[in-house]
Design a protein around this motif. Structure first.
Motif, PDB file in Angstrom:
ATOM      1  N   ALA A 145     -24.636 -49.797 -44.295  1.00  0.00           N
ATOM      2  CA  ALA A 145     -23.349 -49.191 -44.649  1.00  0.00           C
ATOM      3  C   ALA A 145     -23.228 -49.084 -46.168  1.00  0.00           C
ATOM      4  CB  ALA A 145     -22.203 -50.016 -44.070  1.00  0.00           C
ATOM      5  N   ALA A 146     -23.590 -50.147 -46.874  1.00  0.00           N
ATOM      6  CA  ALA A 146     -23.546 -50.130 -48.344  1.00  0.00           C
ATOM      7  C   ALA A 146     -24.542 -49.119 -48.902  1.00  0.00           C
ATOM      8  CB  ALA A 146     -23.851 -51.520 -48.894  1.00  0.00           C
ATOM      9  N   PHE A 147     -25.706 -49.028 -48.271  1.00  0.00           N
ATOM     10  CA  PHE A 147     -26.745 -48.090 -48.699  1.00  0.00           C
ATOM     11  C   PHE A 147     -26.273 -46.648 -48.544  1.00  0.00           C
ATOM     12  CE2 PHE A 147     -30.519 -45.541 -47.380  1.00  0.00           C
ATOM     13  CZ  PHE A 147     -31.174 -45.526 -48.595  1.00  0.00           C
ATOM     14  N   PHE A 148     -25.661 -46.330 -47.399  1.00  0.00           N
ATOM     15  CA  PHE A 148     -25.154 -44.983 -47.176  1.00  0.00           C
ATOM     16  C   PHE A 148     -24.066 -44.636 -48.193  1.00  0.00           C
ATOM     17  CE2 PHE A 148     -26.436 -44.939 -42.433  1.00  0.00           C
ATOM     18  CZ  PHE A 148     -27.596 -44.247 -42.726  1.00  0.00           C
ATOM     19  N   PHE A 149     -23.198 -45.592 -48.485  1.00  0.00           N
ATOM     20  CA  PHE A 149     -22.166 -45.348 -49.490  1.00  0.00           C
ATOM     21  C   PHE A 149     -22.809 -45.063 -50.848  1.00  0.00           C
ATOM     22  CE2 PHE A 149     -19.186 -46.778 -52.778  1.00  0.00           C
ATOM     23  CZ  PHE A 149     -18.092 -45.981 -52.474  1.00  0.00           C
ATOM     24  N   GLY A 150     -23.858 -45.821 -51.176  1.00  0.00           N
ATOM     25  CA  GLY A 150     -24.568 -45.601 -52.434  1.00  0.00           C
ATOM     26  C   GLY A 150     -25.208 -44.224 -52.501  1.00  0.00           C
ATOM     27  N   LEU A 151     -25.776 -43.764 -51.371  1.00  0.00           N
ATOM     28  CA  LEU A 151     -26.381 -42.430 -51.337  1.00  0.00           C
ATOM     29  C   LEU A 151     -25.316 -41.348 -51.536  1.00  0.00           C
ATOM     30  CD1 LEU A 151     -29.039 -42.487 -48.457  1.00  0.00           C
ATOM     31  CD2 LEU A 151     -29.416 -42.649 -50.922  1.00  0.00           C
ATOM     32  N   ALA A 152     -24.137 -41.552 -50.952  1.00  0.00           N
ATOM     33  CA  ALA A 152     -23.051 -40.584 -51.121  1.00  0.00           C
ATOM     34  C   ALA A 152     -22.662 -40.471 -52.594  1.00  0.00           C
ATOM     35  CB  ALA A 152     -21.848 -41.005 -50.280  1.00  0.00           C
ATOM     36  N   VAL A 153     -22.527 -41.610 -53.258  1.00  0.00           N
ATOM     37  CA  VAL A 153     -22.181 -41.614 -54.678  1.00  0.00           C
ATOM     38  C   VAL A 153     -23.287 -40.957 -55.498  1.00  0.00           C
ATOM     39  CG1 VAL A 153     -21.772 -43.090 -56.693  1.00  0.00           C
ATOM     40  CG2 VAL A 153     -20.704 -43.649 -54.495  1.00  0.00           C
ATOM     41  N   LEU A 154     -24.539 -41.293 -55.176  1.00  0.00           N
ATOM     42  CA  LEU A 154     -25.678 -40.734 -55.914  1.00  0.00           C
ATOM     43  C   LEU A 154     -25.744 -39.225 -55.765  1.00  0.00           C
ATOM     44  CD1 LEU A 154     -28.191 -41.275 -57.622  1.00  0.00           C
ATOM     45  CD2 LEU A 154     -29.476 -41.636 -55.488  1.00  0.00           C
ATOM     46  N   ASN A 155     -25.497 -38.723 -54.545  1.00  0.00           N
ATOM     47  CA  ASN A 155     -25.505 -37.273 -54.337  1.00  0.00           C
ATOM     48  C   ASN A 155     -24.437 -36.602 -55.192  1.00  0.00           C
ATOM     49  OD1 ASN A 155     -26.415 -34.840 -52.705  1.00  0.00           O
ATOM     50  ND2 ASN A 155     -24.231 -34.847 -52.254  1.00  0.00           N
ATOM     51  N   GLU A 156     -23.256 -37.205 -55.249  1.00  0.00           N
ATOM     52  CA  GLU A 156     -22.185 -36.641 -56.066  1.00  0.00           C
ATOM     53  C   GLU A 156     -22.578 -36.587 -57.542  1.00  0.00           C
ATOM     54  OE1 GLU A 156     -18.826 -35.365 -55.305  1.00  0.00           O
ATOM     55  OE2 GLU A 156     -20.159 -35.052 -53.597  1.00  0.00           O
ATOM     56  N   VAL A 157     -23.173 -37.665 -58.020  1.00  0.00           N
ATOM     57  CA  VAL A 157     -23.581 -37.727 -59.426  1.00  0.00           C
ATOM     58  C   VAL A 157     -24.617 -36.653 -59.731  1.00  0.00           C
ATOM     59  CG1 VAL A 157     -24.787 -39.104 -61.168  1.00  0.00           C
ATOM     60  CG2 VAL A 157     -23.036 -40.168 -59.730  1.00  0.00           C
ATOM     61  N   ILE A 158     -25.595 -36.502 -58.851  1.00  0.00           N
ATOM     62  CA  ILE A 158     -26.693 -35.569 -59.114  1.00  0.00           C
ATOM     63  C   ILE A 158     -26.229 -34.118 -59.057  1.00  0.00           C
ATOM     64  CG2 ILE A 158     -28.867 -34.676 -58.174  1.00  0.00           C
ATOM     65  CD1 ILE A 158     -29.690 -37.550 -57.660  1.00  0.00           C
TER      66      ILE A 158
END
Length: 199
Positions: A145-158
Protein backbone atom coordinates in the motif's frame (compact mmCIF):
# COMPACT_ATOMS: atom_id res chain seq x y z
CA UNK A 1 -16.50 -19.09 -14.71
CA UNK A 2 -13.51 -21.42 -14.57
CA UNK A 3 -10.27 -20.02 -15.95
CA UNK A 4 -9.02 -21.77 -19.07
CA UNK A 5 -5.34 -22.43 -19.61
CA UNK A 6 -3.72 -20.67 -22.56
CA UNK A 7 -0.20 -20.47 -23.90
CA UNK A 8 1.85 -18.34 -21.44
CA UNK A 9 3.56 -16.54 -24.34
CA UNK A 10 0.21 -15.57 -25.84
CA UNK A 11 -1.06 -14.41 -22.43
CA UNK A 12 2.04 -12.23 -21.94
CA UNK A 13 1.70 -10.84 -25.47
CA UNK A 14 -1.92 -9.84 -24.80
CA UNK A 15 -1.02 -8.22 -21.49
CA UNK A 16 2.15 -6.40 -22.55
CA UNK A 17 1.63 -6.06 -26.30
CA UNK A 18 -0.49 -2.87 -26.18
CA UNK A 19 2.02 -1.14 -23.89
CA UNK A 20 4.96 -2.06 -26.13
CA UNK A 21 2.97 -0.99 -29.22
CA UNK A 22 2.25 2.35 -27.53
CA UNK A 23 5.95 2.87 -26.80
CA UNK A 24 7.08 1.98 -30.33
CA UNK A 25 4.36 4.09 -31.96
CA UNK A 26 5.21 7.04 -29.73
CA UNK A 27 8.90 6.91 -30.70
CA UNK A 28 7.84 6.80 -34.34
CA UNK A 29 5.29 9.64 -34.23
CA UNK A 30 6.42 11.81 -31.30
CA UNK A 31 7.70 14.69 -33.45
CA UNK A 32 4.77 14.73 -35.88
CA UNK A 33 1.61 16.82 -35.86
CA UNK A 34 -1.59 15.70 -37.54
CA UNK A 35 -4.56 17.83 -38.60
CA UNK A 36 -7.86 15.98 -38.28
CA UNK A 37 -11.15 17.78 -38.79
CA UNK A 38 -9.40 21.12 -38.63
CA UNK A 39 -7.79 20.36 -35.24
CA UNK A 40 -4.08 19.74 -34.76
CA UNK A 41 -3.05 16.69 -32.70
CA UNK A 42 0.51 15.82 -31.76
CA UNK A 43 1.90 12.31 -32.01
CA UNK A 44 1.26 11.49 -28.34
CA UNK A 45 -2.48 12.14 -28.69
CA UNK A 46 -2.71 10.13 -31.90
CA UNK A 47 -0.86 7.20 -30.32
CA UNK A 48 -3.14 7.39 -27.28
CA UNK A 49 -6.15 7.28 -29.60
CA UNK A 50 -4.82 4.03 -31.04
CA UNK A 51 -3.79 2.58 -27.68
CA UNK A 52 -7.24 2.76 -26.07
CA UNK A 53 -9.07 0.46 -28.54
CA UNK A 54 -6.01 -1.80 -28.74
CA UNK A 55 -6.03 -2.20 -24.95
CA UNK A 56 -9.76 -2.90 -24.94
CA UNK A 57 -9.37 -5.47 -27.74
CA UNK A 58 -6.42 -7.24 -26.10
CA UNK A 59 -8.25 -7.43 -22.77
CA UNK A 60 -11.36 -8.71 -24.54
CA UNK A 61 -9.40 -11.44 -26.30
CA UNK A 62 -7.73 -12.39 -23.01
CA UNK A 63 -11.15 -12.70 -21.36
CA UNK A 64 -12.49 -14.72 -24.30
CA UNK A 65 -9.54 -17.14 -24.19
CA UNK A 66 -9.27 -17.54 -20.41
CA UNK A 67 -12.87 -17.04 -19.36
CA UNK A 68 -11.88 -14.62 -16.61
CA UNK A 69 -10.21 -11.31 -15.80
CA UNK A 70 -8.88 -10.20 -12.44
CA UNK A 71 -10.01 -6.94 -10.87
CA UNK A 72 -6.73 -5.23 -11.65
CA UNK A 73 -7.10 -5.96 -15.37
CA UNK A 74 -10.69 -4.69 -15.43
CA UNK A 75 -9.80 -1.55 -13.46
CA UNK A 76 -6.82 -0.85 -15.72
CA UNK A 77 -8.81 -1.08 -18.95
CA UNK A 78 -11.58 1.12 -17.52
CA UNK A 79 -9.11 3.83 -16.45
CA UNK A 80 -7.23 3.60 -19.76
CA UNK A 81 -10.52 4.14 -21.58
CA UNK A 82 -11.63 7.03 -19.37
CA UNK A 83 -8.36 8.95 -19.14
CA UNK A 84 -7.18 8.07 -22.64
CA UNK A 85 -10.56 9.09 -24.00
CA UNK A 86 -10.43 12.40 -22.15
CA UNK A 87 -6.95 13.11 -23.51
CA UNK A 88 -8.08 12.50 -27.09
CA UNK A 89 -11.44 14.26 -26.74
CA UNK A 90 -9.96 17.35 -25.08
CA UNK A 91 -6.66 17.14 -27.01
CA UNK A 92 -4.84 17.29 -23.68
CA UNK A 93 -2.15 14.72 -22.87
CA UNK A 94 -2.29 15.48 -19.14
CA UNK A 95 -5.30 13.24 -18.55
CA UNK A 96 -3.55 10.15 -19.88
CA UNK A 97 -0.45 10.95 -17.84
CA UNK A 98 -2.61 11.07 -14.70
CA UNK A 99 -3.87 7.52 -15.26
CA UNK A 100 -1.05 5.71 -13.39
CA UNK A 101 -1.51 8.11 -10.48
CA UNK A 102 -5.19 7.24 -10.23
CA UNK A 103 -4.55 3.49 -10.57
CA UNK A 104 -1.89 3.39 -7.85
CA UNK A 105 -3.82 5.69 -5.50
CA UNK A 106 -6.87 3.46 -5.91
CA UNK A 107 -4.85 0.31 -5.21
CA UNK A 108 -3.28 1.93 -2.15
CA UNK A 109 -6.71 3.06 -0.92
CA UNK A 110 -8.25 -0.40 -1.38
CA UNK A 111 -5.40 -2.11 0.46
CA UNK A 112 -5.46 0.57 3.14
CA UNK A 113 -9.22 0.16 3.65
CA UNK A 114 -8.70 -3.56 4.16
CA UNK A 115 -5.95 -2.91 6.70
CA UNK A 116 -8.23 -0.57 8.66
CA UNK A 117 -10.66 -3.48 8.88
CA UNK A 118 -7.88 -5.79 10.01
CA UNK A 119 -7.88 -7.68 6.69
CA UNK A 120 -5.42 -8.23 3.86
CA UNK A 121 -7.25 -7.83 0.57
CA UNK A 122 -3.95 -8.74 -1.08
CA UNK A 123 -4.28 -12.21 0.39
CA UNK A 124 -7.63 -12.65 -1.36
CA UNK A 125 -5.97 -12.00 -4.72
CA UNK A 126 -2.59 -13.70 -4.27
CA UNK A 127 -3.00 -16.44 -1.64
CA UNK A 128 -2.83 -19.14 -4.30
CA UNK A 129 0.55 -17.85 -5.51
CA UNK A 130 2.24 -17.25 -2.16
CA UNK A 131 1.06 -19.19 0.91
CA UNK A 132 1.95 -16.92 3.86
CA UNK A 133 1.05 -16.72 7.52
CA UNK A 134 -1.51 -14.07 8.49
CA UNK A 135 1.16 -11.79 9.94
CA UNK A 136 3.13 -12.01 6.70
CA UNK A 137 0.11 -11.04 4.61
CA UNK A 138 -0.62 -8.04 6.80
CA UNK A 139 2.99 -6.82 6.67
CA UNK A 140 3.23 -7.32 2.89
CA UNK A 141 -0.07 -5.50 2.40
CA UNK A 142 1.15 -2.52 4.46
CA UNK A 143 4.36 -2.35 2.45
CA UNK A 144 2.57 -2.67 -0.90
CA UNK A 145 0.00 0.00 0.00
CA UNK A 146 2.84 2.40 0.88
CA UNK A 147 4.68 1.40 -2.30
CA UNK A 148 1.65 2.10 -4.50
CA UNK A 149 1.20 5.48 -2.84
CA UNK A 150 4.87 6.23 -3.53
CA UNK A 151 4.47 5.27 -7.20
CA UNK A 152 1.46 7.61 -7.49
CA UNK A 153 3.49 10.50 -6.08
CA UNK A 154 6.47 9.64 -8.31
CA UNK A 155 4.28 9.58 -11.42
CA UNK A 156 2.92 13.01 -10.55
CA UNK A 157 6.41 14.41 -10.05
CA UNK A 158 7.72 12.99 -13.32
CA UNK A 159 4.90 13.99 -15.66
CA UNK A 160 4.66 17.46 -14.15
CA UNK A 161 8.39 18.24 -14.18
CA UNK A 162 9.85 16.25 -17.08
CA UNK A 163 9.30 15.90 -20.81
CA UNK A 164 6.62 13.71 -22.36
CA UNK A 165 9.33 11.42 -23.74
CA UNK A 166 10.85 10.99 -20.27
CA UNK A 167 7.41 10.12 -18.91
CA UNK A 168 6.80 7.55 -21.66
CA UNK A 169 10.09 5.81 -20.79
CA UNK A 170 9.19 5.93 -17.10
CA UNK A 171 5.69 4.56 -17.76
CA UNK A 172 6.88 1.78 -20.05
CA UNK A 173 9.97 0.60 -18.18
CA UNK A 174 10.32 2.43 -14.86
CA UNK A 175 7.03 1.41 -13.29
CA UNK A 176 7.38 -2.21 -14.39
CA UNK A 177 10.94 -2.38 -13.07
CA UNK A 178 9.91 -0.75 -9.79
CA UNK A 179 7.22 -3.38 -9.14
CA UNK A 180 9.67 -6.18 -9.98
CA UNK A 181 12.29 -4.73 -7.64
CA UNK A 182 9.73 -4.30 -4.86
CA UNK A 183 8.78 -7.98 -4.87
CA UNK A 184 12.42 -9.03 -5.12
CA UNK A 185 13.18 -7.02 -1.97
CA UNK A 186 10.43 -8.90 -0.11
CA UNK A 187 12.30 -12.23 -0.33
CA UNK A 188 13.11 -12.11 3.38
CA UNK A 189 9.44 -11.65 4.26
CA UNK A 190 8.42 -14.53 2.01
CA UNK A 191 10.95 -16.83 3.69
CA UNK A 192 10.13 -15.72 7.24
CA UNK A 193 6.36 -16.06 6.95
CA UNK A 194 6.08 -18.90 4.44
CA UNK A 195 3.53 -21.59 5.27
CA UNK A 196 5.39 -24.87 5.42
CA UNK A 197 4.07 -27.73 3.38
CA UNK A 198 3.07 -30.44 5.81
CA UNK A 199 2.03 -32.85 3.11
Amino acid sequence: MTEKTINPTLKTALELGPVIAFFVAYLWLKDDTFTIGGTEYDGFILVTAGFVPLMIAATGVLWWLTGTLNRMQVLTVVLVTVFGGLSVWLNDERFFKMKPTMIYLLFAAILGAGLLRGQSYLRTVMSGLMPLQDEGWMLLTKRLAAFFFGLAVLNEVIWRTMSTEAWVYFKTFGLTAAIFVFFMTQTGLFKKYAVEDKG
